[in-house]
Motif scaffolding. Sequence first.
Motif, PDB file in Angstrom:
ATOM      1  N   GLN A 114      38.536  42.662  34.916  1.00  0.00           N
ATOM      2  CA  GLN A 114      37.800  42.598  36.179  1.00  0.00           C
ATOM      3  C   GLN A 114      38.776  42.252  37.306  1.00  0.00           C
ATOM      4  O   GLN A 114      39.584  41.341  37.169  1.00  0.00           O
ATOM      5  CB  GLN A 114      36.694  41.546  36.109  1.00  0.00           C
ATOM      6  CG  GLN A 114      35.658  41.816  35.029  1.00  0.00           C
ATOM      7  CD  GLN A 114      34.903  43.110  35.273  1.00  0.00           C
ATOM      8  OE1 GLN A 114      34.498  43.395  36.391  1.00  0.00           O
ATOM      9  NE2 GLN A 114      34.725  43.892  34.221  1.00  0.00           N
ATOM     10  N   LYS A 115      38.687  42.989  38.405  1.00  0.00           N
ATOM     11  CA  LYS A 115      39.559  42.777  39.556  1.00  0.00           C
ATOM     12  C   LYS A 115      38.714  42.639  40.819  1.00  0.00           C
ATOM     13  O   LYS A 115      37.569  43.085  40.854  1.00  0.00           O
ATOM     14  CB  LYS A 115      40.523  43.955  39.741  1.00  0.00           C
ATOM     15  CG  LYS A 115      41.369  44.269  38.524  1.00  0.00           C
ATOM     16  CD  LYS A 115      42.370  43.201  38.254  1.00  0.00           C
ATOM     17  CE  LYS A 115      43.707  43.603  38.806  1.00  0.00           C
ATOM     18  NZ  LYS A 115      44.755  42.648  38.586  1.00  0.00           N
ATOM     19  N   VAL A 116      39.291  42.045  41.860  1.00  0.00           N
ATOM     20  CA  VAL A 116      38.634  41.884  43.156  1.00  0.00           C
ATOM     21  C   VAL A 116      39.614  42.327  44.237  1.00  0.00           C
ATOM     22  O   VAL A 116      40.772  41.894  44.244  1.00  0.00           O
ATOM     23  CB  VAL A 116      38.210  40.419  43.397  1.00  0.00           C
ATOM     24  CG1 VAL A 116      37.577  40.256  44.764  1.00  0.00           C
ATOM     25  CG2 VAL A 116      37.265  39.943  42.306  1.00  0.00           C
ATOM     26  N   LEU A 117      39.153  43.192  45.134  1.00  0.00           N
ATOM     27  CA  LEU A 117      39.996  43.615  46.246  1.00  0.00           C
ATOM     28  C   LEU A 117      40.158  42.475  47.240  1.00  0.00           C
ATOM     29  O   LEU A 117      39.208  41.747  47.518  1.00  0.00           O
ATOM     30  CB  LEU A 117      39.382  44.815  46.961  1.00  0.00           C
ATOM     31  CG  LEU A 117      39.421  46.133  46.193  1.00  0.00           C
ATOM     32  CD1 LEU A 117      38.665  47.208  46.957  1.00  0.00           C
ATOM     33  CD2 LEU A 117      40.852  46.576  45.963  1.00  0.00           C
ATOM     34  N   GLU A 118      41.351  42.336  47.757  1.00  0.00           N
ATOM     35  CA  GLU A 118      41.626  41.289  48.745  1.00  0.00           C
ATOM     36  C   GLU A 118      42.094  41.942  50.037  1.00  0.00           C
ATOM     37  O   GLU A 118      42.996  42.773  50.026  1.00  0.00           O
ATOM     38  CB  GLU A 118      42.687  40.340  48.214  1.00  0.00           C
ATOM     39  CG  GLU A 118      42.230  39.562  47.000  1.00  0.00           C
ATOM     40  CD  GLU A 118      43.288  38.617  46.478  1.00  0.00           C
ATOM     41  OE1 GLU A 118      44.285  38.372  47.180  1.00  0.00           O
ATOM     42  OE2 GLU A 118      43.112  38.120  45.359  1.00  0.00           O
ATOM     43  N   GLY A 119      41.460  41.573  51.140  1.00  0.00           N
ATOM     44  CA  GLY A 119      41.845  42.090  52.444  1.00  0.00           C
ATOM     45  C   GLY A 119      41.271  43.471  52.720  1.00  0.00           C
ATOM     46  O   GLY A 119      40.771  44.151  51.840  1.00  0.00           O
ATOM     47  N   GLY A 120      41.304  43.838  53.968  1.00  0.00           N
ATOM     48  CA  GLY A 120      40.851  45.165  54.354  1.00  0.00           C
ATOM     49  C   GLY A 120      39.341  45.279  54.417  1.00  0.00           C
ATOM     50  O   GLY A 120      38.596  44.306  54.281  1.00  0.00           O
ATOM     51  N   LEU A 121      38.903  46.495  54.611  1.00  0.00           N
ATOM     52  CA  LEU A 121      37.483  46.791  54.782  1.00  0.00           C
ATOM     53  C   LEU A 121      36.635  46.397  53.571  1.00  0.00           C
ATOM     54  O   LEU A 121      35.520  45.925  53.714  1.00  0.00           O
ATOM     55  CB  LEU A 121      37.303  48.285  55.087  1.00  0.00           C
ATOM     56  CG  LEU A 121      35.888  48.782  55.320  1.00  0.00           C
ATOM     57  CD1 LEU A 121      35.294  48.111  56.562  1.00  0.00           C
ATOM     58  CD2 LEU A 121      35.880  50.287  55.487  1.00  0.00           C
ATOM     59  N   ASN A 122      37.161  46.573  52.381  1.00  0.00           N
ATOM     60  CA  ASN A 122      36.391  46.317  51.161  1.00  0.00           C
ATOM     61  C   ASN A 122      36.732  44.975  50.518  1.00  0.00           C
ATOM     62  O   ASN A 122      36.613  44.819  49.309  1.00  0.00           O
ATOM     63  CB  ASN A 122      36.623  47.455  50.159  1.00  0.00           C
ATOM     64  CG  ASN A 122      36.157  48.772  50.700  1.00  0.00           C
ATOM     65  OD1 ASN A 122      35.064  48.870  51.249  1.00  0.00           O
ATOM     66  ND2 ASN A 122      36.975  49.802  50.575  1.00  0.00           N
ATOM     67  N   ASP A 123      37.115  44.011  51.321  1.00  0.00           N
ATOM     68  CA  ASP A 123      37.486  42.688  50.832  1.00  0.00           C
ATOM     69  C   ASP A 123      36.363  42.087  49.988  1.00  0.00           C
ATOM     70  O   ASP A 123      35.197  42.096  50.376  1.00  0.00           O
ATOM     71  CB  ASP A 123      37.797  41.764  52.018  1.00  0.00           C
ATOM     72  CG  ASP A 123      38.290  40.406  51.573  1.00  0.00           C
ATOM     73  OD1 ASP A 123      39.144  40.369  50.679  1.00  0.00           O
ATOM     74  OD2 ASP A 123      37.805  39.392  52.111  1.00  0.00           O
ATOM     75  N   GLY A 124      36.730  41.604  48.799  1.00  0.00           N
ATOM     76  CA  GLY A 124      35.759  40.950  47.927  1.00  0.00           C
ATOM     77  C   GLY A 124      35.029  41.874  46.971  1.00  0.00           C
ATOM     78  O   GLY A 124      34.307  41.402  46.090  1.00  0.00           O
TER      79      GLY A 124
END
Length: 92
Positions: free
Chosen positions: A27-37
Amino acid sequence: MVLKYAAVGVALALSACTTIDNETRTQKVLEGGLNDGQRYELRTREMAGPNGSFTQTRVVYRGLARTCVLDSPGDCESVARNLIDKYDELII
């Protein structure tokens, strides 16, 4: 047109000869940018085929999946961002 169907047939035939030896899900989570979190999953499969063993990594987001290159910095994250954008386009 015949060539198109032949290519699909060859792809199906080759995939039928491949076995999955191991699968890892992370499992991963995007950090930063439009899709943060936004959360997504990486699935790495070790497979054995007619030409030897190989590894395939895919980004999975809400039923959508695309292959990425795990050893290429930022590639899987970029694919995840594209999948999230694609999903948002399908929903709207």
